[in-house]
Motif scaffolding. Structure first.
Motif, PDB file in Angstrom:
ATOM      1  N   GLY A 262     -17.017 -26.099  60.686  1.00 42.67           N
ATOM      2  CA  GLY A 262     -18.325 -26.243  61.329  1.00 42.67           C
ATOM      3  C   GLY A 262     -18.251 -26.665  62.785  1.00 42.67           C
ATOM      4  O   GLY A 262     -19.283 -26.811  63.445  1.00 42.67           O
TER       5      GLY A 262
ATOM      6  N   GLY B 126     -17.247 -24.953  65.270  1.00 45.09           N
ATOM      7  CA  GLY B 126     -17.561 -23.862  66.196  1.00 45.09           C
ATOM      8  C   GLY B 126     -16.400 -22.938  66.507  1.00 45.09           C
ATOM      9  O   GLY B 126     -16.495 -22.070  67.380  1.00 45.09           O
ATOM     10  N   LYS B 127     -15.305 -23.081  65.741  1.00 42.16           N
ATOM     11  CA  LYS B 127     -14.097 -22.295  66.015  1.00 42.16           C
ATOM     12  C   LYS B 127     -14.352 -20.791  65.891  1.00 42.16           C
ATOM     13  O   LYS B 127     -13.996 -20.015  66.770  1.00 42.16           O
ATOM     14  CB  LYS B 127     -12.960 -22.687  65.054  1.00 42.16           C
ATOM     15  N   SER B 128     -14.954 -20.380  64.775  1.00 42.14           N
ATOM     16  CA  SER B 128     -15.170 -18.945  64.564  1.00 42.14           C
ATOM     17  C   SER B 128     -16.183 -18.402  65.569  1.00 42.14           C
ATOM     18  O   SER B 128     -16.036 -17.267  66.053  1.00 42.14           O
ATOM     19  CB  SER B 128     -15.657 -18.672  63.138  1.00 42.14           C
ATOM     20  N   THR B 129     -17.190 -19.213  65.876  1.00 43.78           N
ATOM     21  CA  THR B 129     -18.177 -18.801  66.880  1.00 43.78           C
ATOM     22  C   THR B 129     -17.473 -18.497  68.198  1.00 43.78           C
ATOM     23  O   THR B 129     -17.710 -17.461  68.826  1.00 43.78           O
ATOM     24  CB  THR B 129     -19.229 -19.914  67.067  1.00 43.78           C
TER      25      THR B 129
HETATM   26  P1  ADP Z   1     -15.957 -23.119  62.127  1.00 43.19           P
HETATM   27  O1  ADP Z   1     -15.378 -21.762  62.229  1.00 43.19           O
HETATM   28  O2  ADP Z   1     -15.315 -24.116  63.023  1.00 43.19           O
HETATM   29  O3  ADP Z   1     -15.991 -23.612  60.711  1.00 43.19           O
HETATM   30  P2  ADP Z   1     -18.445 -21.834  62.874  1.00 43.19           P
HETATM   31  O4  ADP Z   1     -18.278 -21.373  64.266  1.00 43.19           O
HETATM   32  O5  ADP Z   1     -18.311 -20.828  61.800  1.00 43.19           O
HETATM   33  O6  ADP Z   1     -17.476 -23.079  62.617  1.00 43.19           O
HETATM   34  O7  ADP Z   1     -19.869 -22.523  62.706  1.00 43.19           O
HETATM   35  C1  ADP Z   1     -20.342 -23.552  63.563  1.00 43.19           C
HETATM   36  C2  ADP Z   1     -21.747 -23.927  63.130  1.00 43.19           C
HETATM   37  O8  ADP Z   1     -22.618 -22.838  63.343  1.00 43.19           O
HETATM   38  C3  ADP Z   1     -21.862 -24.279  61.660  1.00 43.19           C
HETATM   39  O9  ADP Z   1     -22.794 -25.330  61.530  1.00 43.19           O
HETATM   40  C4  ADP Z   1     -22.405 -23.018  61.039  1.00 43.19           C
HETATM   41  O10 ADP Z   1     -23.164 -23.293  59.899  1.00 43.19           O
HETATM   42  C5  ADP Z   1     -23.256 -22.441  62.152  1.00 43.19           C
HETATM   43  N1  ADP Z   1     -23.305 -20.963  62.142  1.00 43.19           N
HETATM   44  C6  ADP Z   1     -22.251 -20.135  62.210  1.00 43.19           C
HETATM   45  N2  ADP Z   1     -22.640 -18.850  62.228  1.00 43.19           N
HETATM   46  C7  ADP Z   1     -24.007 -18.873  62.177  1.00 43.19           C
HETATM   47  C8  ADP Z   1     -25.019 -17.852  62.156  1.00 43.19           C
HETATM   48  N3  ADP Z   1     -24.699 -16.555  62.239  1.00 43.19           N
HETATM   49  N4  ADP Z   1     -26.307 -18.255  62.094  1.00 43.19           N
HETATM   50  C9  ADP Z   1     -26.629 -19.554  62.044  1.00 43.19           C
HETATM   51  N5  ADP Z   1     -25.741 -20.567  62.058  1.00 43.19           N
HETATM   52  C10 ADP Z   1     -24.436 -20.234  62.119  1.00 43.19           C
END
Ligand code: ADP
Ligand code: MG
Length: 233
Positions: free
Chosen positions: A41, A43-46
């Motif tokens: 959570g 933001g790594k994947s984002t």
């Molecule tokens: P990580 O990869 O570090 O686990 P993400 O980048 O996947 O983190 O997510 C960061 C935050 O954004 C989390 O709270 C997640 O729930 C939220 N999030 C990720 N993708 C979406 C999306 N498409 N719509 C809404 N919220 C999102």
């Protein structure tokens, strides 16, 4: 190779908005092996999706190999993505009804490489990941570690400038994870720039630099040697 400047990203959900990336800055030089580490959570994947041109930041700058990545139409984005980037995912994302060789050759098909050359390149990269003998097997005949190695060969086949891996060892046991990271290190030793997203400290320590993300902010950005030195004082 990669430069980001004051990058912000929020997800809008109805009237709410979730601020996920809060002004990130870093640059990554050609040949680096960088871990983006942080808990679930953070933001790594984002971040990786923005670097991979699968998503766009709300504000800030992103430059990839000297090209400003902004307001590109889908055709242009796809062109740059194919030319610059190779992706490796936690869940491998192989096509089940295609052989290892066909999976590796697929990106080359989209680049309109002729069949014979595609197959030669696929075998070359399968050999590099130690799976030449498995070229004609289907994914369900391979172990998890072998599947990920096929996925790595596929990512390399198009000879991208940068490999982006999102939790590449997330579905693997420790021993297999280290083998996959060994392979990633070998590929990096050949000069490839690689980013590895992980929430596991031991995996991050197999890279050369660790960018630590917490709640959408970079809280630490050090070489692994610096991290080690600070742990032993
Ligand atoms: P990580 O990869 O570090 O686990 P993400 O980048 O996947 O983190 O997510 C960061 C935050 O954004 C989390 O709270 C997640 O729930 C939220 N999030 C990720 N993708 C979406 C999306 N498409 N719509 C809404 N919220 C999102
Ligand atoms: Mg993630």
């Amino acid at each position: 190779m990669i430069e980001i400047n004051n990058l912000h990203k929020s997800y809008k959900m109805g009237s709410n908005s979730l601020h996920v990336l809060k002004g990130l800055n870093f640059s990554i030089k050609e040949g680096e092996l960088v871990a983006i580490m942080g808990s679930s959570g953070s933001g790594k994947s984002t971040l990786l999706n923005i670097l991979g041109m699968l998503d766009e930041a709300d504000s800030g700058e992103y430059t990839l190999d000297g090209v400003p990545i902004k307001n590109l139409n889908e055709t242009k984005a796809a062109k740059y993505r194919n030319k610059f980037l190779g992706f490796i995912f936690q869940s491998f994302n192989l096509i089940n009804y295609k052989s290892a060789m066909e999976n590796v050759a697929l990106p080359l098909y989209y680049q309109k490489v002729p069949r014979k050359q595609r197959e030669e390149k696929a075998i070359k990269y399968l050999s590099q990941v130690g799976l030449k003998e498995w070229a004609h097997h289907l994914p369900n005949e391979l172990s998890g570690g072998q599947k990920q190695r096929v996925a790595i060969a596929r990512a390399m086949a198009a000879e991208p400038k940068v490999l982006l891996a999102d939790e590449p060892t997330g579905a693997l046991d420790s021993k297999t994870s280290y083998e996959v990271m060994d392979l990633i290190q070998n590929i990096n030793d050949q000069g490839n720039t690689i980013l590895v997203v992980t929430h596991e400290e031991d995996i991050a320590h197999m890279c050369k630099r660790i960018v630590h993300l917490k709640d959408g902010v970079i809280v630490e950005d050090k070489t692994v040697d610096q991290v080690r030195a600070s742990q032993y004082v």
